[in-house]
Scaffold this active site. Structure first.
Site, PDB file in Angstrom:
ATOM      1  N   ASP A 134      37.529  35.200  35.039  1.00  0.00           N
ATOM      2  CA  ASP A 134      37.782  34.548  33.800  1.00  0.00           C
ATOM      3  C   ASP A 134      36.674  34.468  32.548  1.00  0.00           C
ATOM      4  O   ASP A 134      36.818  33.079  32.056  1.00  0.00           O
ATOM      5  CB  ASP A 134      38.664  33.560  34.095  1.00  0.00           C
ATOM      6  CG  ASP A 134      37.625  32.613  34.737  1.00  0.00           C
ATOM      7  OD1 ASP A 134      36.626  32.416  35.270  1.00  0.00           O
ATOM      8  OD2 ASP A 134      38.220  31.555  35.241  1.00  0.00           O
ATOM      9  N   GLU A 162      37.431  36.871  42.630  1.00  0.00           N
ATOM     10  CA  GLU A 162      38.340  35.926  41.825  1.00  0.00           C
ATOM     11  C   GLU A 162      38.782  35.074  42.801  1.00  0.00           C
ATOM     12  O   GLU A 162      39.333  34.761  44.396  1.00  0.00           O
ATOM     13  CB  GLU A 162      39.838  36.869  41.331  1.00  0.00           C
ATOM     14  CG  GLU A 162      40.480  35.798  39.897  1.00  0.00           C
ATOM     15  CD  GLU A 162      39.695  35.094  39.028  1.00  0.00           C
ATOM     16  OE1 GLU A 162      38.975  34.278  39.727  1.00  0.00           O
ATOM     17  OE2 GLU A 162      39.321  36.512  38.254  1.00  0.00           O
TER      18      GLU A 162
END
Length: 501
Positions: free
Chosen positions: A325, A250
Site C-alpha cells: 500500500d 499483505e
C-alpha cells in the site's frame, strides 16, 4: 620394398585426419564447460525450469548473455540522464561513467532495468499519484509519488570492481511497475531472491521486493507476495532483535505461518545477506537466508501459508522499497534480485546462492546512525513551552515552566527524520487525521503520521514539518490554539527553540 612406407604414410594421414576431426569436439566440450561455469543466476533458474520473469541489479548481469543497461540515473544540476551499463556482456557494472556524470552534483536512480525479455522495468513508484491509487499511502514526491535513491550513497565492490547499490534510507524511496508482463498472478507458484544487507534495516513497514498490488493500495490478505527484510514483528512475540527474512503477504510480514520467527534464529545478519521466498500459492511458502559472501542457505521456515492466505491472489505488479500500500517507513539495501515463474527447487536455489558467492561482493562499509535525546520546545509565537498534558488533549504552547508534560524523547532516524514520545503518557506525537487535526500524543508506536522533519532556521530556531502532509507545524493563533501541521511557509508561529536536557 616401398609398400610398407606407403602404408605408414597412409596410416599417419588417417591418424592426422581423425585428430583434426576430433579437435572441434574437444573444443566444443571445453566451450560448453566454460559456459556452464559462467552461468548467472537467471540462467540457473531457467535450467531448473523456473525462469526469471523480472530481474534487476545495479552491480552485474544476471544472465551470461545480458549486455544491456542496468539502471538509469538523473543528476540534479541540469536534469540530464544516463544509463549505467556493464563492462562486458555477462559481466559486472561499469560505474566509472556514473562517477564522472555525478561529479559536483547529486544523482538519483530513476529506473531499474529488467534484464529479462519481459521488459518489466521499474521506475520510481507513483505512490498515490497514479489513477486508482488513492487508497494507498502518500509518498514524499510530487502528487504523492515516491522518490528515487541517491545513486552515489551505497558504494561497494563486486569482483573487485566499484559498484553502487540502491539505498532505501530516505522515507518514501521506492520503485514499482504496476503493469508487469508474464509474471505469476493469482495462486500461480512464484519464487524470488534478493541480495541485501543488515547494515541498514528497520522495524517499520516495509522494505520489500517482489509482487504487490497494481493500485498501490491494500487489497486484502494474499494480494501480494514479496520478500520482507527487517525486524517488524507484526503479530508480536518474536524472539531476538532481528532482522529476519519474511514474506510480506499483505496485512502482515510473516516469518512463519503464525508470523513469528523461529526461536532458534534470533537474527539473520551480514554485510551481504541473500534473502529468499517461494510460494506455491495454496499450501506452502518457504523462507531462506544466506551469507552473500560465503556458504550455503539456511531454511528458516517451510510449511503452510498463514490462515486466510490460501489461495493467494497475487497481482501483476513488481515493487522495491515500500509496502504493497506504499507504506514508506522500511529501510534497506538492494543490490540484485529476481522473480521467477514456478516454485524453484532447493537445488536450483543452492546453485544461485553459489553464483552470488562467486560474484565477489565486498566492501559494504557505509554506516548509519540513530540517536535519542530528551528535548522541549519553546514557541516563538508566545514564548511558552509546548505541553502534551495527556493522550486526550492536543499539544499546545501554554506552559511557563518545563515538567514531564513539556518533555519529549526525540528519536532521530538514519535519514534525519524524527519521532517524539511524550514523557507525560509515554505515547508518540501524531499529526492526527493525516495532518488535518491538531497534534496529540496518543499513539503506541511510530508510523507516517508520527514522523517529522526537523528544519533548522537561520536564527537558530527549528521548525517541524509533518511527513504525512508535508506541511509545517504552527502554534496556531499566536499560541493560543493547539499545534497543527497546516502551514506552507515559516513565520514566527512556526518557529520553536529546541531545548536539549
Amino acid at each position: 620394398m616401398h609398400a610398407l612406407p606407403t602404408l605408414r604414410r597412409r596410416m599417419r594421414l588417417l591418424i592426422a585426419l581423425l585428430l583434426a576431426l576430433a579437435l572441434p569436439v574437444i573444443g566444443l566440450t571445453t566451450t560448453q564447460t566454460a559456459a556452464a561455469a559462467t552461468q548467472k543466476a537467471c540462467d540457473i533458474y531457467a535450467s531448473g525450469g523456473t525462469p526469471c520473469v523480472a530481474a534487476y541489479s545495479t552491480t552485474r548481469a544476471l544472465f551470461a548473455s545480458y549486455g544491456g543497461p542496468l539502471y538509469q540515473i538523473k543528476r540534479a544540476s541540469d536534469g540530464g540522464t544516463v544509463n549505467v551499463g556493464l563492462r562486458s556482456a555477462g559481466g559486472v557494472v561499469n560505474s566509472a561513467p556514473q562517477v564522472s556524470f555525478c561529479a559536483g552534483t547529486t544523482c538519483t536512480i530513476t529506473q531499474l532495468y529488467d534484464q529479462t525479455a519481459n521488459a518489466n522495468h521499474m521506475p520510481i513508484s507513483p505512490g498515490t499519484s497514479c489513477a486508482g491509487c488513492s487508497g494507498g499511502l502518500n509518498g514524499p514526491g510530487p502528487n504523492g509519488a515516491d522518490i528515487g535513491a541517491n545513486a552515489m550513497a551505497l558504494p561497494v565492490t563486486i569482483g573487485g570492481q566499484p559498484a553502487y547499490g540502491v539505498l532505501v534510507n530516505d522515507i518514501g524511496t521506492g520503485y514499482r511497475n504496476n503493469a508487469a508482463r508474464n509474471v505469476p498472478t493469482g495462486a500461480q507458484p512464484e519464487g524470488m531472491y534478493m541480495m541485501t544487507s543488515s547494515q541498514l534495516t528497520s522495524g517499520s513497514c516495509c522494505f520489500d521486493f517482489g509482487s504487490a498490488e497494481t493500485n498501490d493500495s491494500d487489497d486484502g490478505n494474499a494480494t501480494m507476495n514479496a520478500i520482507y527484510y527487517g525486524s517488524a514483528c507484526w503479530v508480536g512475540g518474536c524472539t531476538g532483535p532481528g532482522p529476519w527474512v519474511g514474506g510480506d503477504l499483505e496485512n502482515g510480514m510473516y516469518f512463519s505461518d503464525n508470523g513469528r520467527n523461529p526461536t532458534n534464529i534470533q537474527s539473520e545478519t551480514g554485510m551481504f545477506v541473500s534473502a529468499w521466498e517461494k510460494n506455491n500459492g495454496t499450501t506452502n511458502f518457504t523462507l531462506k537466508y544466506g551469507n552473500g559472501q560465503s556458504g550455503g542457505l539456511t531454511t528458516s521456515y517451510a510449511g503452510a501459508l498463514p490462515n486466510g492466505y490460501n489461495p493467494m491472489k497475487v497481482q501483476p505488479s513488481i515493487e522495491l522499497g515500500t509496502g504493497g500500500d506504499n507504506s514508506t517507513l522500511g529501510k534497506g539495501e538492494f543490490f540484485e534480485g529476481a522473480v521467477t515463474a514456478g516454485f524453484p527447487s532447493d537445488a536450483t536455489e543452492s546453485a544461485v546462492q553459489a553464483d552470488l558467492v562467486a560474484a565477489g561482493y565486498a566492501n559494504n562499509t557505509t554506516t548509519f546512525h540513530r540517536s535519542t535525546s530528551v528535548v522541549s520546545f519553546r514557541a516563538h509565537a508566545n514564548g511558552k513551552y509546548v505541553d502534551a498534558p495527556n493522550n486526550t488533549t492536543s499539544l499546545i504552547a501554554d506552559a511557563t515552566t518545563v515538567g514531564p508534560a513539556e518533555t519529549f524523547d526525540m528519536f532521530t532516524d538514519t535519514d534525519g527524520t524524527i519521532g517524539l514520545r511524550a514523557h507525560s503518557d509515554n505515547n508518540w506525537v501524531t499529526a492526527e487525521s493525516n495532518g488535518s487535526a491538531p497534534l496529540i500524543a496518543n499513539r503506541g508506536g511510530p508510523g507516517p503520521w508520527e514522523t517529522f522533519y526537523l528544519l533548522h532556521n537561520p536564527d537558530g530556531s527549528v521548525t517541524l514539518r509533518a511527513y504525512n502532509n508535508q506541511h509545517l507545524v504552527t502554534a496556531e493563533n499566536a499560541g493560543a490554539s493547539a499545534l497543527i501541521a497546516n502551514r506552507t511557509a515559516v513565520g514566527p508561529w512556526e518557529e520553536f527553540d529546541l531545548i536539549t536536557h
